[in-house]
Design a protein around this motif. Structure first.
Motif, mmCIF file in Angstrom:
data_model
loop_
_atom_site.group_PDB
_atom_site.id
_atom_site.type_symbol
_atom_site.label_atom_id
_atom_site.label_comp_id
_atom_site.label_asym_id
_atom_site.label_seq_id
_atom_site.Cartn_x
_atom_site.Cartn_y
_atom_site.Cartn_z
ATOM 1 N N SER A 317 -8.164 -13.971 -13.184
ATOM 2 C CA SER A 317 -8.706 -13.778 -11.833
ATOM 3 C C SER A 317 -8.341 -12.399 -11.282
ATOM 4 N N PRO A 318 -9.343 -11.577 -10.959
ATOM 5 C CA PRO A 318 -9.052 -10.259 -10.408
ATOM 6 C C PRO A 318 -8.428 -10.302 -9.014
ATOM 7 N N GLN A 319 -8.680 -11.401 -8.250
ATOM 8 C CA GLN A 319 -8.087 -11.488 -6.902
ATOM 9 C C GLN A 319 -6.560 -11.547 -6.999
ATOM 10 N N LEU A 320 -6.066 -12.093 -8.091
ATOM 11 C CA LEU A 320 -4.631 -12.300 -8.240
ATOM 12 C C LEU A 320 -3.953 -11.062 -8.815
ATOM 13 N N THR A 321 -4.689 -10.294 -9.634
ATOM 14 C CA THR A 321 -4.052 -9.247 -10.429
ATOM 15 C C THR A 321 -3.511 -8.101 -9.587
ATOM 16 N N LEU A 322 -4.313 -7.595 -8.634
ATOM 17 C CA LEU A 322 -3.874 -6.436 -7.854
ATOM 18 C C LEU A 322 -2.653 -6.751 -6.983
ATOM 19 N N PRO A 323 -2.707 -7.843 -6.155
ATOM 20 C CA PRO A 323 -1.495 -8.155 -5.369
ATOM 21 C C PRO A 323 -0.293 -8.421 -6.263
ATOM 22 N N LEU A 324 -0.532 -9.044 -7.421
ATOM 23 C CA LEU A 324 0.572 -9.340 -8.336
ATOM 24 C C LEU A 324 1.198 -8.046 -8.839
ATOM 25 N N ALA A 325 0.345 -7.087 -9.224
ATOM 26 C CA ALA A 325 0.853 -5.809 -9.733
ATOM 27 C C ALA A 325 1.645 -5.074 -8.661
ATOM 28 N N ILE A 326 1.096 -5.028 -7.441
ATOM 29 C CA ILE A 326 1.779 -4.312 -6.350
ATOM 30 C C ILE A 326 3.119 -4.979 -6.034
ATOM 31 N N ALA A 327 3.069 -6.312 -5.879
ATOM 32 C CA ALA A 327 4.286 -7.036 -5.479
ATOM 33 C C ALA A 327 5.358 -6.942 -6.558
ATOM 34 N N THR A 328 4.961 -7.064 -7.829
ATOM 35 C CA THR A 328 5.940 -7.014 -8.915
ATOM 36 C C THR A 328 6.586 -5.634 -8.994
ATOM 37 N N THR A 329 5.753 -4.591 -8.893
ATOM 38 C CA THR A 329 6.307 -3.226 -8.941
ATOM 39 C C THR A 329 7.280 -2.996 -7.788
ATOM 40 N N ALA A 330 6.881 -3.459 -6.597
ATOM 41 C CA ALA A 330 7.760 -3.278 -5.427
ATOM 42 C C ALA A 330 9.058 -4.042 -5.602
ATOM 43 N N THR A 331 8.969 -5.251 -6.142
ATOM 44 C CA THR A 331 10.167 -6.083 -6.321
ATOM 45 C C THR A 331 11.149 -5.442 -7.292
ATOM 46 N N ILE A 332 10.597 -4.747 -8.305
ATOM 47 C CA ILE A 332 11.489 -4.208 -9.327
ATOM 48 C C ILE A 332 12.019 -2.822 -8.950
ATOM 49 N N SER A 333 11.157 -1.981 -8.322
ATOM 50 C CA SER A 333 11.562 -0.566 -8.262
ATOM 51 C C SER A 333 11.644 0.047 -6.876
ATOM 52 N N LEU A 334 11.685 -0.751 -5.804
ATOM 53 C CA LEU A 334 11.734 -0.145 -4.477
ATOM 54 C C LEU A 334 13.095 0.463 -4.143
ATOM 55 N N LEU A 335 14.139 0.058 -4.849
ATOM 56 C CA LEU A 335 15.477 0.562 -4.514
ATOM 57 C C LEU A 335 15.542 2.073 -4.696
#
Length: 335
Positions: A317-335
């Motif tokens: 599902s493309p609706q899921l992919t973009l928010p998932l990518a953004i949220a995962t990247t933010a969760t891992i590397s925002l520090l």
């Protein structure tokens, strides 16, 4: 029906916005009520007995908390003659309102409804319940001045400990996420008196991390730890990233989730509350152990039927992919 869904989501937004904008207790209470009434049909939309049970439990706890809030604010108006949220001075209504809001967001020891309710919902509604529904009560907690610090510290410490201990013997992922929510809220409440901006930072990072965790579980269609073991065949790339998301939720140093905990511990130490900071840090180890256990289940279990031919390598599902990518990247590397 999309119109009904739009109406309910609008009701959710409206309720929270009214509470944000209000300086009068009655208006704040009204916003919280609209919020509760808007999410109830969303929770019971799959007419499954478990969902209906969860919705009923949620409705009863929220109604109790709202009644307490209304009673406390009326008592405050009776004792001091004013309804302003910022001007609360009498200790009795102050304490009662703090406890009512703690019941609303599920702080220990008023937390027992949260794992039960979250377990009965699907992951999307569960995500709304874990994030958006915390905003309005938090806005009120931030606005109340001169609460007795002992109450807040007791609630916060109890929540971090309960959130750590409670998730140790769970196999259901939604219950784990509920206990994780309780632990994170505990950290926010601990620092609320001393640095409200840190509370907001912790809330924001918690939202990002929870968002990405829920989306990962939704993509894998997994609701228990056993179901995670076969997620390798469904999304191999994601399976290798998910342990980082989980460890970030636990607060491990190079990841985003470490930042609020680090700053909160530093602030507590500055306030001469070193024993409290030590206890909070030790309770974080409990959660960390558990996230590690889920990560093990995901990464160290190779599913027996991982033929390359049947692996859906690309996300469906493309609706899921973009928010998932953004949220995962933010969760891992925002520090």
């Amino acid at each position: 029906n999309p119109y009904i869904l739009a109406t309910l989501l609008f009701g959710l937004g409206l309720g929270t916005t009214i509470t944000f904008a209000s300086s009068h207790w009655l208006l704040a209470w009204m916003g919280l009520e609209i919020n509760t009434l808007a999410i109830i049909p969303l929770m019971a939309q799959h007419h499954h007995p478990r969902a209906v049970e969860a919705t009923t439990k949620y409705f009863l706890t929220q109604a109790t908390a709202a009644a307490m809030l209304l009673f406390a604010s009326t008592t405050n108006a009776w004792l001091t003659g004013q309804w302003d949220i910022q001007q609360m001075s009498h200790p009795f209504p102050l304490t009662l309102i703090t406890l009512a809001l703690a019941l609303k967001i599920g702080l220990a020891p008023m937390h027992t409804w949260l794992p039960e309710v979250l377990q009965g919902l699907d992951l999307t509604t569960g995500l709304v319940l874990s994030t958006w529904q915390k905003l309005a009560p938090f806005a009120l907690l931030l606005q109340i001045q001169n609460v007795n610090p002992t109450i807040l510290v007791t609630l916060g410490l109890a929540s971090t400990l309960v959130g750590g201990w409670g998730s140790l013997n769970q196999t259901q992922l939604r219950k784990v996420l509920a206990y994780s929510s309780i632990a994170h809220l505990g950290w926010m409440i601990l620092i609320l008196q001393y640095s409200p901006s840190l509370t907001l930072l912790a809330l924001l990072t918690y939202f990002v991390m929870t968002f990405s965790t829920f989306l990962v579980f939704k993509l894998n269609k997994s609701t228990s730890i056993n179901a995670l073991a076969i997620s390798w065949t469904k999304a191999p790339i994601l399976t290798s990233l998910t342990p980082l998301v989980l460890l970030s939720l636990g607060g491990l140093p190079p990841l985003t989730g470490f930042m609020p905990k680090w700053l909160i511990l530093q602030e507590l130490a500055k306030q001469d509350l070193a024993p409290l900071a030590t206890l909070a840090a030790l309770s974080a180890l409990l959660s960390l152990y558990f996230y590690l256990r889920i990560s093990y289940a995901m990464t160290l279990t190779m599913s027996p039927n991982n033929l390359t031919g049947v692996t859906p390598w690309r996300f469906s599902s493309p609706q899921l992919t973009l928010p998932l990518a953004i949220a995962t990247t933010a969760t891992i590397s925002l520090l």
